[in-house]
Write an enzyme that holds these catalytic residues in place. Sequence first.
Site, PDB file in Angstrom:
ATOM      1  N   GLU A 127      41.273 -24.038  23.640  1.00 30.73           N
ATOM      2  CA  GLU A 127      41.646 -25.443  23.740  1.00 30.73           C
ATOM      3  C   GLU A 127      41.876 -26.002  22.344  1.00 30.73           C
ATOM      4  O   GLU A 127      41.626 -25.332  21.331  1.00 30.73           O
ATOM      5  CB  GLU A 127      40.577 -26.234  24.500  1.00 30.73           C
ATOM      6  CG  GLU A 127      40.449 -25.809  25.960  1.00 30.73           C
ATOM      7  CD  GLU A 127      39.430 -26.625  26.740  1.00 30.73           C
ATOM      8  OE1 GLU A 127      38.852 -27.566  26.169  1.00 30.73           O
ATOM      9  OE2 GLU A 127      39.203 -26.310  27.921  1.00 30.73           O
ATOM     10  N   HIS A 243      41.731 -39.126  25.495  1.00 29.37           N
ATOM     11  CA  HIS A 243      42.269 -37.849  25.955  1.00 29.37           C
ATOM     12  C   HIS A 243      43.793 -37.965  26.004  1.00 29.37           C
ATOM     13  O   HIS A 243      44.320 -38.946  26.538  1.00 29.37           O
ATOM     14  CB  HIS A 243      41.724 -37.483  27.335  1.00 29.37           C
ATOM     15  CG  HIS A 243      41.894 -36.037  27.671  1.00 29.37           C
ATOM     16  ND1 HIS A 243      43.123 -35.498  27.976  1.00 29.37           N
ATOM     17  CD2 HIS A 243      41.009 -35.012  27.733  1.00 29.37           C
ATOM     18  CE1 HIS A 243      42.983 -34.207  28.220  1.00 29.37           C
ATOM     19  NE2 HIS A 243      41.715 -33.884  28.085  1.00 29.37           N
ATOM     20  N   ARG A 289      42.477 -33.492  19.536  1.00 28.57           N
ATOM     21  CA  ARG A 289      42.850 -34.516  20.506  1.00 28.57           C
ATOM     22  C   ARG A 289      43.340 -35.816  19.867  1.00 28.57           C
ATOM     23  O   ARG A 289      44.242 -36.473  20.388  1.00 28.57           O
ATOM     24  CB  ARG A 289      41.657 -34.813  21.424  1.00 28.57           C
ATOM     25  CG  ARG A 289      41.411 -33.724  22.435  1.00 28.57           C
ATOM     26  CD  ARG A 289      40.240 -34.051  23.322  1.00 28.57           C
ATOM     27  NE  ARG A 289      40.062 -33.009  24.330  1.00 28.57           N
ATOM     28  CZ  ARG A 289      39.074 -33.000  25.209  1.00 28.57           C
ATOM     29  NH1 ARG A 289      38.174 -33.968  25.201  1.00 28.57           N
ATOM     30  NH2 ARG A 289      38.969 -32.025  26.100  1.00 28.57           N
ATOM     31  N   HIS A 350      38.424 -41.669  26.890  1.00 31.03           N
ATOM     32  CA  HIS A 350      37.809 -40.502  27.535  1.00 31.03           C
ATOM     33  C   HIS A 350      36.337 -40.301  27.192  1.00 31.03           C
ATOM     34  O   HIS A 350      35.509 -40.138  28.089  1.00 31.03           O
ATOM     35  CB  HIS A 350      38.601 -39.260  27.126  1.00 31.03           C
ATOM     36  CG  HIS A 350      38.136 -37.986  27.756  1.00 31.03           C
ATOM     37  ND1 HIS A 350      38.107 -37.796  29.120  1.00 31.03           N
ATOM     38  CD2 HIS A 350      37.684 -36.822  27.201  1.00 31.03           C
ATOM     39  CE1 HIS A 350      37.660 -36.579  29.391  1.00 31.03           C
ATOM     40  NE2 HIS A 350      37.387 -35.970  28.258  1.00 31.03           N
ATOM     41  N   ARG A 385      35.332 -35.533  18.595  1.00 35.24           N
ATOM     42  CA  ARG A 385      34.690 -34.434  19.321  1.00 35.24           C
ATOM     43  C   ARG A 385      35.647 -33.271  19.513  1.00 35.24           C
ATOM     44  O   ARG A 385      36.765 -33.449  19.992  1.00 35.24           O
ATOM     45  CB  ARG A 385      34.205 -34.924  20.686  1.00 35.24           C
ATOM     46  CG  ARG A 385      33.600 -33.830  21.555  1.00 35.24           C
ATOM     47  CD  ARG A 385      33.082 -34.398  22.853  1.00 35.24           C
ATOM     48  NE  ARG A 385      34.147 -34.867  23.722  1.00 35.24           N
ATOM     49  CZ  ARG A 385      34.784 -34.121  24.628  1.00 35.24           C
ATOM     50  NH1 ARG A 385      34.473 -32.838  24.767  1.00 35.24           N
ATOM     51  NH2 ARG A 385      35.711 -34.641  25.398  1.00 35.24           N
TER      52      ARG A 385
END
Length: 530
Positions: A127, A243, A289, A350, A385
């Site tokens: 990811e 997100h 992100r 998110h 994060r």
Amino acid sequence: METRRYLARMDTRELGHLYTDCLIIGGGVAGLRAALEAADAGSVLVLVKDKLIESNTYHAQGGIAVVQEEDDTFESHISDTLDTGCGLCNKKVVELVVRGGPAQLEQLRKWSAPFDMDGSKIAVGREGGHKQARVVHALGDATGRAVSECLTEQVRNNTAIKIFENCFCIDLLTEDGTCLGVLCHHPKHGLQCIWARRTILAAGGAGQIWRETTNPAGATADGLAMAYRAGAVLTDLEFMQFHPTTLYIAGAERKLVTEALRGAGAYLVDARGKRFMSDYHKQAELAPRDVVSRAIFDFMAREETTNAYLDVRHLDQKFFHKRFPTISNLCKSFDIDVAKDLIPVRPSAHYMVGGVKVDINGRTNIEHLSCCGEAAATGLHGGNRLASNSLLEGLVFGHICGVAAAQDIAANHGEVERQRIVYEIADSQRTQLDIPDVTNSLRSVVWRNVGIERQGQRLEETIEIIDFWRRYVMDKVFNDPADWQCQNMLTVSRLIAWSALQRRESRGVHYRGDFPERDDENFQLHIEAE
């Protein structure tokens, strides 16, 4: 910021009372994991404001980042976490969590968590922000549900643990800087006091403060607000992670489209099918992100459109439907044929990176109060994060807080402490505002002014608007969870906007259009909410 100590009038002598050794507020991964450890030393009560299936954990599609493969290392995972955190991570905490991952994963396997397998090994995927494939999944794109159900089964089978659902925690009860329990409300029993030797706060979701969010309806920042009123230190609240990809259908609720889809090869494209992420970052769709969210935001402004698109038409369709059943069914429900059609997406609020400041053992500045999960600011995430580090953090710090609570309970026998607390609130003489209208308006203002891109003047205006609403809402006494939620959202949104105003730079998920550069000389530090 001025705020009253409790949201409700009370005289604890006139209320019902319950007692437990360990009280846990929140039923996500961190709270449930803590409960299983704390139960080794005494009775545990888990309070959940809705149903267990309404936690942020349950709705999480992404996986758990854990080092397993021979070509992966702890050092690599630590490095990726530090890089994504933009200079604000606590390296000791990062090392603790990353190295603690394999043991927590093995424990879940022993509890029969249904992880996706690759032969005899747990399958791993990649990811955004990860240089290696190290993210494990369960049930394809329903890892959160699988982990939640696994932990819930263990909790329900433990006779030392009780779960109270539909129980709204209004405030932490404190005396002389020590947490004694909570004041809560149950639709059947009304106001109640629950007294505990140790309390663990694990109610962290705050996404509903923004109009566009992946979070369930109950994520209204209640945990952060009650901690603030009790005197806990809150930090890093300017860092809300957006997100990049939530399904965008006008008039429909936003639904998460997991990052693992891009990890499996999906492209971000315009309406003509042309990719654009390589214009923004060398890792393209697999950039961190914050980079992808801002890129999509910029793309939408440049193209004067409401959304970008995910293209999965080139993927093997059997693989897609098997690997991503939740997304497959979601697209079908809106008549999107992923073999032919593009999937419309846009960013949404998110994950709250900041929260209650805790030490490496999960303890807050309030005696007998610990905090874990999304509610806590452990130092793991810094300014952003890393994908799939949240379930990992919940498992590791849930375990840490639960073990610490068990040790404290075992070392302190005797009756659970209680105090008479009397709190009066004068009747308000100001006009009563329409609470649903205030809530909806607040979410719209925060989305516009404290969203993906911020400006100092807009942040100042937002604080002025929130302060106006607060004058007419925070002075009232309510008896309904929806009203208390509005008060909590006003409190925390004001703290977020103030924190964002103080950070006059751009770092991680916090982007200031009037201060677009990172400023390590003045802002490589943590901002504590006031």
